[in-house]
Structures are given as structure tokens and as C-alpha cells.
Scaffold this motif. Structure first.
Motif, PDB file in Angstrom:
ATOM      1  N   SER A   9      -4.553  -2.182  -1.147  1.00  0.00           N
ATOM      2  CA  SER A   9      -4.391  -1.699   0.126  1.00  0.00           C
ATOM      3  C   SER A   9      -3.365  -2.165   0.771  1.00  0.00           C
ATOM      4  O   SER A   9      -2.548  -1.134   1.665  1.00  0.00           O
ATOM      5  CB  SER A   9      -5.892  -1.658   1.018  1.00  0.00           C
ATOM      6  N   SER A  10      -3.042  -3.504   1.084  1.00  0.00           N
ATOM      7  CA  SER A  10      -2.044  -4.041   1.837  1.00  0.00           C
ATOM      8  C   SER A  10      -0.614  -3.319   1.344  1.00  0.00           C
ATOM      9  O   SER A  10       0.163  -3.024   2.366  1.00  0.00           O
ATOM     10  CB  SER A  10      -1.850  -5.537   1.665  1.00  0.00           C
ATOM     11  N   ILE A  11      -0.507  -3.354   0.105  1.00  0.00           N
ATOM     12  CA  ILE A  11       0.857  -2.637  -0.512  1.00  0.00           C
ATOM     13  C   ILE A  11       0.872  -1.168  -0.056  1.00  0.00           C
ATOM     14  O   ILE A  11       1.797  -0.611   0.257  1.00  0.00           O
ATOM     15  CB  ILE A  11       1.196  -2.708  -1.676  1.00  0.00           C
ATOM     16  N   LEU A  12      -0.239  -0.615  -0.284  1.00  0.00           N
ATOM     17  CA  LEU A  12      -0.241   0.988  -0.153  1.00  0.00           C
ATOM     18  C   LEU A  12      -0.060   1.384   1.183  1.00  0.00           C
ATOM     19  O   LEU A  12       0.396   2.328   1.546  1.00  0.00           O
ATOM     20  CB  LEU A  12      -1.555   1.503  -0.743  1.00  0.00           C
ATOM     21  N   SER A 113      -9.955  -6.689   4.865  1.00  0.00           N
ATOM     22  CA  SER A 113      -9.257  -6.321   3.507  1.00  0.00           C
ATOM     23  C   SER A 113      -8.425  -7.772   2.963  1.00  0.00           C
ATOM     24  O   SER A 113      -8.082  -8.012   1.928  1.00  0.00           O
ATOM     25  CB  SER A 113      -8.194  -5.306   3.456  1.00  0.00           C
ATOM     26  N   VAL A 114      -7.985  -8.426   4.291  1.00  0.00           N
ATOM     27  CA  VAL A 114      -7.628  -9.855   3.952  1.00  0.00           C
ATOM     28  C   VAL A 114      -8.473 -10.978   3.442  1.00  0.00           C
ATOM     29  O   VAL A 114      -8.166 -11.785   3.012  1.00  0.00           O
ATOM     30  CB  VAL A 114      -6.712 -10.259   5.208  1.00  0.00           C
ATOM     31  N   LEU A 196      -8.752   5.514   4.872  1.00  0.00           N
ATOM     32  CA  LEU A 196      -8.302   6.158   6.227  1.00  0.00           C
ATOM     33  C   LEU A 196      -7.385   5.423   6.864  1.00  0.00           C
ATOM     34  O   LEU A 196      -6.596   6.043   7.779  1.00  0.00           O
ATOM     35  CB  LEU A 196      -9.666   6.252   6.868  1.00  0.00           C
ATOM     36  N   VAL A 197      -7.022   4.379   6.657  1.00  0.00           N
ATOM     37  CA  VAL A 197      -6.000   3.597   7.450  1.00  0.00           C
ATOM     38  C   VAL A 197      -4.645   4.158   7.030  1.00  0.00           C
ATOM     39  O   VAL A 197      -3.768   4.053   7.874  1.00  0.00           O
ATOM     40  CB  VAL A 197      -6.070   2.183   7.296  1.00  0.00           C
ATOM     41  N   MET A 289       2.891  -4.892   7.401  1.00  0.00           N
ATOM     42  CA  MET A 289       3.256  -5.882   6.504  1.00  0.00           C
ATOM     43  C   MET A 289       2.646  -7.314   6.765  1.00  0.00           C
ATOM     44  O   MET A 289       2.434  -8.075   5.990  1.00  0.00           O
ATOM     45  CB  MET A 289       4.954  -6.248   6.835  1.00  0.00           C
ATOM     46  N   GLN A 290       1.796  -7.237   7.795  1.00  0.00           N
ATOM     47  CA  GLN A 290       0.943  -8.603   8.320  1.00  0.00           C
ATOM     48  C   GLN A 290      -0.087  -8.793   7.157  1.00  0.00           C
ATOM     49  O   GLN A 290      -0.058 -10.023   6.679  1.00  0.00           O
ATOM     50  CB  GLN A 290       0.425  -8.181   9.457  1.00  0.00           C
ATOM     51  N   PRO A 291      -0.734  -7.925   6.680  1.00  0.00           N
ATOM     52  CA  PRO A 291      -1.716  -8.423   5.938  1.00  0.00           C
ATOM     53  C   PRO A 291      -1.197  -8.878   4.501  1.00  0.00           C
ATOM     54  O   PRO A 291      -1.835  -9.899   3.963  1.00  0.00           O
ATOM     55  CB  PRO A 291      -2.569  -6.952   5.344  1.00  0.00           C
ATOM     56  N   VAL A 292      -0.243  -8.441   3.787  1.00  0.00           N
ATOM     57  CA  VAL A 292       0.571  -8.901   2.851  1.00  0.00           C
ATOM     58  C   VAL A 292       1.145 -10.317   3.049  1.00  0.00           C
ATOM     59  O   VAL A 292       0.993 -11.307   2.244  1.00  0.00           O
ATOM     60  CB  VAL A 292       1.903  -8.114   2.469  1.00  0.00           C
ATOM     61  N   LEU A 293       1.557 -10.583   4.139  1.00  0.00           N
ATOM     62  CA  LEU A 293       2.105 -11.866   4.471  1.00  0.00           C
ATOM     63  C   LEU A 293       0.951 -13.016   4.825  1.00  0.00           C
ATOM     64  O   LEU A 293       0.970 -14.153   4.374  1.00  0.00           O
ATOM     65  CB  LEU A 293       3.024 -11.874   5.869  1.00  0.00           C
ATOM     66  N   VAL A 294      -0.107 -12.493   5.281  1.00  0.00           N
ATOM     67  CA  VAL A 294      -1.357 -13.377   5.687  1.00  0.00           C
ATOM     68  C   VAL A 294      -1.837 -13.697   4.225  1.00  0.00           C
ATOM     69  O   VAL A 294      -2.341 -15.109   3.892  1.00  0.00           O
ATOM     70  CB  VAL A 294      -2.315 -12.698   6.505  1.00  0.00           C
ATOM     71  N   LYS A 295      -1.945 -12.666   3.314  1.00  0.00           N
ATOM     72  CA  LYS A 295      -2.449 -12.997   1.959  1.00  0.00           C
ATOM     73  C   LYS A 295      -1.741 -14.266   1.204  1.00  0.00           C
ATOM     74  O   LYS A 295      -2.052 -14.937   0.761  1.00  0.00           O
ATOM     75  CB  LYS A 295      -2.722 -11.922   1.215  1.00  0.00           C
TER      76      LYS A 295
END
Length: 308
Positions: A9-12, A113-114, A196-197, A289-295
Motif C-alpha cells: 500500500s505504501s508504494i501504491l 500499515s507501517v 480506500l486511502v 512518501m512518509q510511510p515508505v521512508l519510515v519503513k
């Protein structure tokens, strides 16, 4: 398919922002439906939470301290930076309106999701949303040269619909449905929550595309401003909450960076000026982009701790 979409989901979410930018007409058509998505998202998220624990978290003074930081401290910092760089009044109004905005209702789903517990994010979301009309009124009163009025009746109605409505409905479900069965049902619904996000970056980036087509140099500048604002919000949350532990610091940082810009536009309307929607559209890329960076940072920290 749902498992795949939820896992990536983070990338999508970032891909959805680019798709909305690439197809601005479709993005604009999706915009009016986003409030309905907000309600559904809140309901699905709240159904998976302990209602008593959530109410307790809302009445925690720490959640209100966060709301003050979220709306007030960020407004002061952004205003001072805007004045220092001689920003126009229209840009200042747009930027401070984003500062006053409460947290995006999708944030608990993003936090989940993170890999973090979403309860604290939900408490931060509600308190910052409740504080939003006060912060927004003060910002507009200081920066706007025209007379304005906030539709507080409409705001209160939306507040009831999007927060208290889902909470009451969720409480009723918890009372009527056995816990084990509800857990199974929510396990299925949770997969839809993050999907939904996707509608938010898709439905808002089209507004930025119109600016890109009409004034590309300024649109590029607006994108840099959006990144700067989002990084600032994230850093404020991370720094101020780092002493409470890495998990809570990242939750506060993600929550601070996500803003429910659609609700703010519904409340204040044209008083937000001509640059608000383009700025909102530009913000979608750095926000998601935040969730991707946090992961990435969590994975890096995990490897470092394993080697230590």
C-alpha cells in the motif's frame, strides 16, 4: 489481490498520486466523493479499536498538547518562515490553513500499515480536528484582508458525521456482535481500509496538475514548498516526541505530516485563497512518501540493532 494491495500500500499510495496527476479530469471527478470515503474509513478503523481505550486516550491531556503543537506551533513556524522569505499573502493563507488543518482521518490506517498501533494516532486525529476551527479562524483573522466567516454549523455537522457518528455506530457494533466474530469481520474489512486511502492522493493531485499546465515554473516552486512543509511537520513531531520512545515519535511524526485538507476546504471555502487547492495537490506526494521512508528507517535501525 487484497492482500497484495494491502502489503504494498505504501508504494501504491504514491502511484495513486501520480495517476491523479496524469489524469486530472478523472481526479477532479473523484473529488466530490472523498467525504463519503472519509466516513467509511473512520468507521472501518474505529470498528477495530477498543472504544473505552479510545475515549480515555482522547481525554488524555497529552493528546491535546499534541493538538496544540499540530495546529499552533506549526502555524507560528511556517508564518515566520514565510515572512522571512517574503511570501505573498495568498501563499501564507494557503500554507497556514494547512497548518491549522487536523490530521487526515486515514492516518490510523497509514500508521497501521507501517506497523504501529493506531490508537494514539486516532486520538491525535480527533483532538487536532476539534482544535482546527479555532486555529483556522485565528490564522484567517490575522492574514486575510477581507471579511470572512467560518461555517461552524457545517463544521460541527461534519464533525458529528465523521467522528461521533462512526464512534456511536462502532460502539453499537461492539455491543451487539461477539468479540471473536467481530475480530474475524474486521480482519477482512482492514484489508479494504488502506485501499480506500488510495482515493485521497488520486482525487487531490489533479488540482495541482491544473497549475502545472498553466504556470509550470510556479508549480515547481509550489512542489518544493509542499516538500518543505511536510518535512517540517514530520520533523516537529519526531523531535518533540522522541523522548517518549521511537514508536510514539514516529506515530506523532506521521500524524503531524498528514493533514485533512479536504475538510478544511469544506469549512473555509473561498477564504483559503486561490493557492490552497494547488498546494494541497502538491502535498499529496510528500505526504504519502512518509510511510515508505519510515519503513526504510525502521528496517535500517533493525539491522543496526541486530548487528550491535
Amino acid at each position: 489481490m487484497l492482500v497484495f494491495l494491502s502489503k504494498h500500500s505504501s508504494i501504491l499510495l504514491i502511484a495513486a498520486a501520480f495517476i491523479g496527476f496524469a489524469f486530472p479530469k478523472l481526479s477532479t471527478l473523484a473529488l466530490p466523493f472523498l467525504p463519503y470515503v472519509l466516513f467509511t474509513l473512520m468507521l472501518f478503523t474505529l470498528m477495530g479499536m477498543n472504544q473505552k481505550a479510545l475515549v480515555k486516550a482522547i481525554f488524555d491531556s497529552g493528546a491535546w498538547v499534541y493538538a496544540f503543537v499540530h495546529c499552533g506551533v506549526t502555524t507560528v513556524i511556517v508564518t515566520l518562515m514565510g515572512i522571512a522569505f517574503d511570501a505573498s499573502t495568498e501563499l501564507l493563507i494557503a500554507a497556514t490553513a494547512v497548518c491549522a488543518t487536523g490530521t487526515l482521518f486515514a492516518t490510523p490506517a497509514i500508521v497501521r500499515s507501517v506497523g504501529f498501533e493506531p490508537l494514539k494516532a486516532m486520538a491525535f486525529t480527533i483532538t487536532s480536528t476539534l482544535m482546527m476551527p479555532i486555529a483556522l479562524y485565528i490564522n484567517l483573522a490575522i492574514l486575510s484582508s477581507d471579511e470572512f466567516s467560518l461555517d461552524l454549523q457545517d463544521y460541527c455537522l461534519r464533525l458529528f458525521v465523521f467522528i461521533f457518528g462512526p464512534m456511536v455506530f462502532s460502539y453499537a457494533v461492539h455491543k451487539l456482535v461477539p468479540g471473536e466474530r467481530l475480530a474475524r469481520i474486521h480482519g477482512k474489512l482492514a484489508q479494504f481500509t488502506i485501499i480506500l486511502v488510495f482515493s485521497f492522493p488520486f482525487g487531490l493531485t489533479g488540482q495541482y496538475r491544473w497549475l502545472w499546465d498553466s504556470d509550470r515554473p510556479f508549480a515547481i516552486t509550489m512542489l518544493f514548498i509542499a516538500f518543505a512543509i511536510c518535512i517540517l511537520f514530520f520533523a516537529i513531531g519526531l523531535v518533540l516526541y522522541w523522548h517518549k520512545g521511537r514508536s510514539e515519535a514516529y506515530v506523532a511524526a506521521i500524524t503531524s505530516g498528514n493533514r485533512n485538507v479536504l475538510l478544511t476546504y469544506s469549512v473555509a471555502g473561498a477564504f483559503l485563497g486561490p493557492l490552497y487547492l494547488p498546494l494541497v495537490g502538491a502535498l499529496q506526494l510528500p505526504i504519502y512518501m512518509q510511510p515508505v521512508l519510515v519503513k526504510f528507517f525502521l528496517k535500517k535501525d533493525g539491522k543496526r540493532m541486530a548487528q550491535a
